[in-house]
Write a protein that holds these residues in place. Structure first.
Motif, mmCIF file in Angstrom:
data_model
loop_
_atom_site.group_PDB
_atom_site.id
_atom_site.type_symbol
_atom_site.label_atom_id
_atom_site.label_comp_id
_atom_site.label_asym_id
_atom_site.label_seq_id
_atom_site.Cartn_x
_atom_site.Cartn_y
_atom_site.Cartn_z
ATOM 1 N N GLN A 108 -55.030 -0.166 -29.654
ATOM 2 C CA GLN A 108 -56.422 0.286 -29.506
ATOM 3 C C GLN A 108 -56.597 1.774 -29.801
ATOM 4 O O GLN A 108 -57.575 2.192 -30.394
ATOM 5 N N VAL A 109 -55.616 2.598 -29.372
ATOM 6 C CA VAL A 109 -55.763 4.048 -29.594
ATOM 7 C C VAL A 109 -55.223 4.474 -30.955
ATOM 8 O O VAL A 109 -55.112 5.661 -31.238
ATOM 9 N N GLY A 110 -54.874 3.480 -31.767
ATOM 10 C CA GLY A 110 -54.461 3.791 -33.136
ATOM 11 C C GLY A 110 -53.002 4.163 -33.289
ATOM 12 O O GLY A 110 -52.576 4.632 -34.349
ATOM 13 N N LEU A 111 -52.185 3.951 -32.234
ATOM 14 C CA LEU A 111 -50.745 4.267 -32.332
ATOM 15 C C LEU A 111 -49.945 3.078 -32.855
ATOM 16 O O LEU A 111 -48.768 3.202 -33.144
ATOM 17 N N GLY A 112 -50.612 1.913 -32.922
ATOM 18 C CA GLY A 112 -49.898 0.683 -33.283
ATOM 19 C C GLY A 112 -49.283 0.747 -34.672
ATOM 20 O O GLY A 112 -49.977 1.004 -35.655
ATOM 21 N N ASP A 113 -47.949 0.520 -34.725
ATOM 22 C CA ASP A 113 -47.270 0.466 -36.019
ATOM 23 C C ASP A 113 -46.742 -0.951 -36.233
ATOM 24 O O ASP A 113 -47.039 -1.859 -35.453
ATOM 25 N N ALA A 114 -45.962 -1.123 -37.294
ATOM 26 C CA ALA A 114 -45.426 -2.463 -37.609
ATOM 27 C C ALA A 114 -44.636 -3.027 -36.435
ATOM 28 O O ALA A 114 -44.734 -4.215 -36.106
ATOM 29 N N THR A 115 -43.859 -2.162 -35.769
ATOM 30 C CA THR A 115 -43.038 -2.617 -34.631
ATOM 31 C C THR A 115 -43.914 -3.182 -33.523
ATOM 32 O O THR A 115 -43.595 -4.221 -32.930
ATOM 33 N N ASP A 116 -45.036 -2.508 -33.232
ATOM 34 C CA ASP A 116 -45.927 -2.977 -32.168
ATOM 35 C C ASP A 116 -46.542 -4.334 -32.505
ATOM 36 O O ASP A 116 -46.590 -5.230 -31.654
ATOM 37 N N PHE A 117 -46.993 -4.487 -33.754
ATOM 38 C CA PHE A 117 -47.555 -5.778 -34.159
ATOM 39 C C PHE A 117 -46.472 -6.866 -34.162
ATOM 40 O O PHE A 117 -46.724 -8.005 -33.763
ATOM 41 N N GLY A 118 -45.270 -6.492 -34.587
ATOM 42 C CA GLY A 118 -44.146 -7.449 -34.585
ATOM 43 C C GLY A 118 -43.808 -7.880 -33.167
ATOM 44 O O GLY A 118 -43.574 -9.063 -32.887
ATOM 45 N N THR A 119 -43.808 -6.903 -32.253
ATOM 46 C CA THR A 119 -43.513 -7.211 -30.845
ATOM 47 C C THR A 119 -44.615 -8.076 -30.236
ATOM 48 O O THR A 119 -44.330 -9.012 -29.476
ATOM 49 N N LEU A 120 -45.860 -7.774 -30.565
ATOM 50 C CA LEU A 120 -46.974 -8.586 -30.065
ATOM 51 C C LEU A 120 -46.886 -10.011 -30.629
ATOM 52 O O LEU A 120 -47.199 -10.991 -29.939
ATOM 53 N N GLY A 121 -46.394 -10.114 -31.878
ATOM 54 C CA GLY A 121 -46.151 -11.441 -32.471
ATOM 55 C C GLY A 121 -45.114 -12.206 -31.673
ATOM 56 O O GLY A 121 -45.294 -13.395 -31.351
ATOM 57 N N LEU A 122 -44.014 -11.510 -31.311
ATOM 58 C CA LEU A 122 -42.959 -12.134 -30.493
ATOM 59 C C LEU A 122 -43.522 -12.540 -29.132
ATOM 60 O O LEU A 122 -43.242 -13.635 -28.636
ATOM 61 N N PHE A 123 -44.338 -11.661 -28.555
ATOM 62 C CA PHE A 123 -44.970 -11.934 -27.256
ATOM 63 C C PHE A 123 -45.775 -13.246 -27.313
ATOM 64 O O PHE A 123 -45.612 -14.131 -26.475
ATOM 65 N N HIS A 124 -46.628 -13.368 -28.317
ATOM 66 C CA HIS A 124 -47.448 -14.588 -28.447
ATOM 67 C C HIS A 124 -46.574 -15.817 -28.704
ATOM 68 O O HIS A 124 -46.845 -16.902 -28.171
ATOM 69 N N ASN A 125 -45.513 -15.625 -29.485
ATOM 70 C CA ASN A 125 -44.612 -16.742 -29.795
ATOM 71 C C ASN A 125 -43.921 -17.239 -28.519
ATOM 72 O O ASN A 125 -43.839 -18.444 -28.266
ATOM 73 N N LEU A 126 -43.436 -16.302 -27.687
ATOM 74 C CA LEU A 126 -42.784 -16.670 -26.429
ATOM 75 C C LEU A 126 -43.766 -17.347 -25.473
ATOM 76 O O LEU A 126 -43.378 -18.127 -24.616
#
Length: 480
Positions: free
Chosen positions: A425-443
């Motif tokens: 939300q604050v614009g710090l999100g990089d590829a790692t953050d989106f990848g981790t959020l992807g893993l979060f949703h997958n789990l």
């Protein structure tokens, strides 16, 4: 002794009903702590202690003290002679089974065989068909008590044992008490696993009705009623029990827990200090004292805008002192380690906090929910005190990767989601953050959301094999 007769002796030993055949594993328990618990119960519970001496003999054997084990079995026999002179054979089968096993381990095979024969002859007299096994309610109950002492992974088996004992004697106060405790422990454990159950209330009430002198059970009933927001009803039981056994440490520690949870922390402290005079080494009491001082600290911070620094430091010091007393004494008391680590962090003693967390990670008897709890607290430590979002994320994920549903896994899930979404939300999100959020949703089993996140991660980092593979697997799982 010939190999053949030694083998037949071993075969007979395996058929006996006693601690050696009940699969009670020493790696699941802190033996020194268990020994102290049994000693305290022998001292403070004025009931027949045959069960306690039999279990103590097994603990002594596990600690390689077979001579001491034999002395405890002798005490168990004396208890039976004193309390059940008309039922000596019936009440001694477990004791004799333990004797046989200990003599076998000592290489004294003739004596081992003598006790095997003793069990066999008694079983034949007590039951026309049985040889080395007989299904007596007392034996089911004794097994149940032993299982309760060996920790959470044994609670379900303990419950089943007491159920079997109650089939024959449904109004036996001791069997009802054992069943109620097993249900209470199972339920406390289940609540940490996210299951909403209230099955122990009726068994606790029944156990109290059958033995109104058992103030330990009364205290558990009071805590259960408190869980169900029936605080006044629960307090009646605590007050009644306080009249009956004002000095029994096993009751007092739960009475103190009741008042701490009610918010009457000073009253809880007074009760705990009284109990500590009787059992100064009790890890349970020290842990409860630490929790009380911690509660006072949080109360102070919540109600005072600028709490006096000396007061804050004193409460942190007292809390650390009691938690450290517990961890020094009970090296496998997991929650005390995390409580100590968190309190060091409160006092900005970060190196000591790190050390306490690492000791907790080394405990080898952690359940899945314990591990999740530990990852959650360590993640918080990294985030709030070490100011490392990346490390916090790493440990919340570790908690989430353990797929057992629990209260702690939920906490990891919420903390991770909040942190990642904040960064994005604050614009710090990089590829790692989106990848981790992807893993979060997958789990979490949220495959479409996971795909969306991995696509965003790949847009920012097109050659990342980990994200490409994860995306490919997800798409295949949806289309198949």
């Amino acid at each position: 002794m010939s190999a053949i007769s030694k083998n037949s002796l071993k075969s007979s030993l395996l058929q006996l009903e006693c601690h050696f055949t009940w699969t009670l594993l020493k790696q699941d328990v802190d033996l020194d702590d268990l020994e102290e618990t049994i000693d305290n119960q022998i001292e403070f519970f004025m009931i027949s202690n045959t069960t306690n001496y039999n279990l103590l003999s097994y603990v002594c054997h596990l600690k390689n003290s077979n001579e001491e084990a034999l002395r405890n079995l002798q005490k168990a026999e004396e208890e039976v002679q004193k309390n059940h002179p008309d039922e000596i054979a019936r009440r001694s089968l477990v004791t004799w089974g333990n004797y046989a096993w200990i003599y076998y381990h000592m290489g004294r095979y003739e004596e081992a065989q003598t006790y095997v024969s003793k069990v066999e002859n008694s079983c034949k007299k007590l039951s026309s068909t049985a040889q080395l096994k007989i299904q007596l309610p007392e034996i089911y109950a004794e097994q149940g008590w032993a299982l309760l002492k060996f920790g959470a992974k044994y609670y379900m088996r303990a419950k089943n044992c007491f159920e079997n004992a109650l089939k024959n004697e449904p109004k036996n106060p001791e069997f009802n008490a054992g069943y109620a405790i097993a249900m209470y422990r199972l339920e406390s454990f289940s609540q940490r696993q996210c299951e909403d159950v209230d099955l122990c209330l009726e068994p606790l009430k029944r156990a109290v009705e059958l033995n109104p002198k058992d103030t330990f059970i009364m205290a558990l009933l009071a805590l259960k009623l408190q869980d169900l927001n029936q605080v006044d009803e629960g307090e009646k039981y605590i007050e009644e029990a306080m009249q009956k056994t004002p000095d029994l440490p096993y009751f007092l520690r739960y009475a103190a827990k009741f008042y701490r949870r009610k918010g009457e922390v000073d009253k809880a402290l007074k009760i705990l200090k009284k109990a500590l005079v009787v059992t100064p080494k009790s890890a349970f009491l020290h842990h409860q004292l630490g929790l009380c001082y911690r509660a006072k600290l949080f109360q102070l911070k919540k109600t005072t805008r600028y709490p006096p620094q000396e007061q804050v430091e004193e409460l942190i010091r007292l809390s650390i002192f009691h938690f450290k007393t517990v961890t020094d004494q009970k090296t496998k008391f997991f929650s005390a380690h995390t409580d100590l680590a968190n309190m060091y962090a409160q006092g900005r003693r970060y190196e000591e906090a790190e050390e306490a967390f690492q000791k907790a990670f080394q405990i080898n008897i952690l359940s899945c929910s314990d591990k999740q709890e530990l990852y959650y607290h360590y993640g918080n430590f990294q985030y709030f005190h070490r100011k490392s979002e990346s490390e916090a994320i790493k440990y919340y994920i570790e908690g989430l990767k353990i797929e057992t549903e629990s209260y702690a896994r939920n906490k990891c899930r919420n903390a991770l989601k909040k942190l990642l979404e904040q960064r994005i939300q604050v614009g710090l999100g990089d590829a790692t953050d989106f990848g981790t959020l992807g893993l979060f949703h997958n789990l979490n089993g949220e495959k479409h959301e996971a795909i969306e996140c991995y696509e965003k991660a790949i847009a920012l980092d097109p050659d990342n094999e980990e994200y490409l593979n994860a995306l490919c697997e997800l798409r295949l799982s949806i289309s198949s």
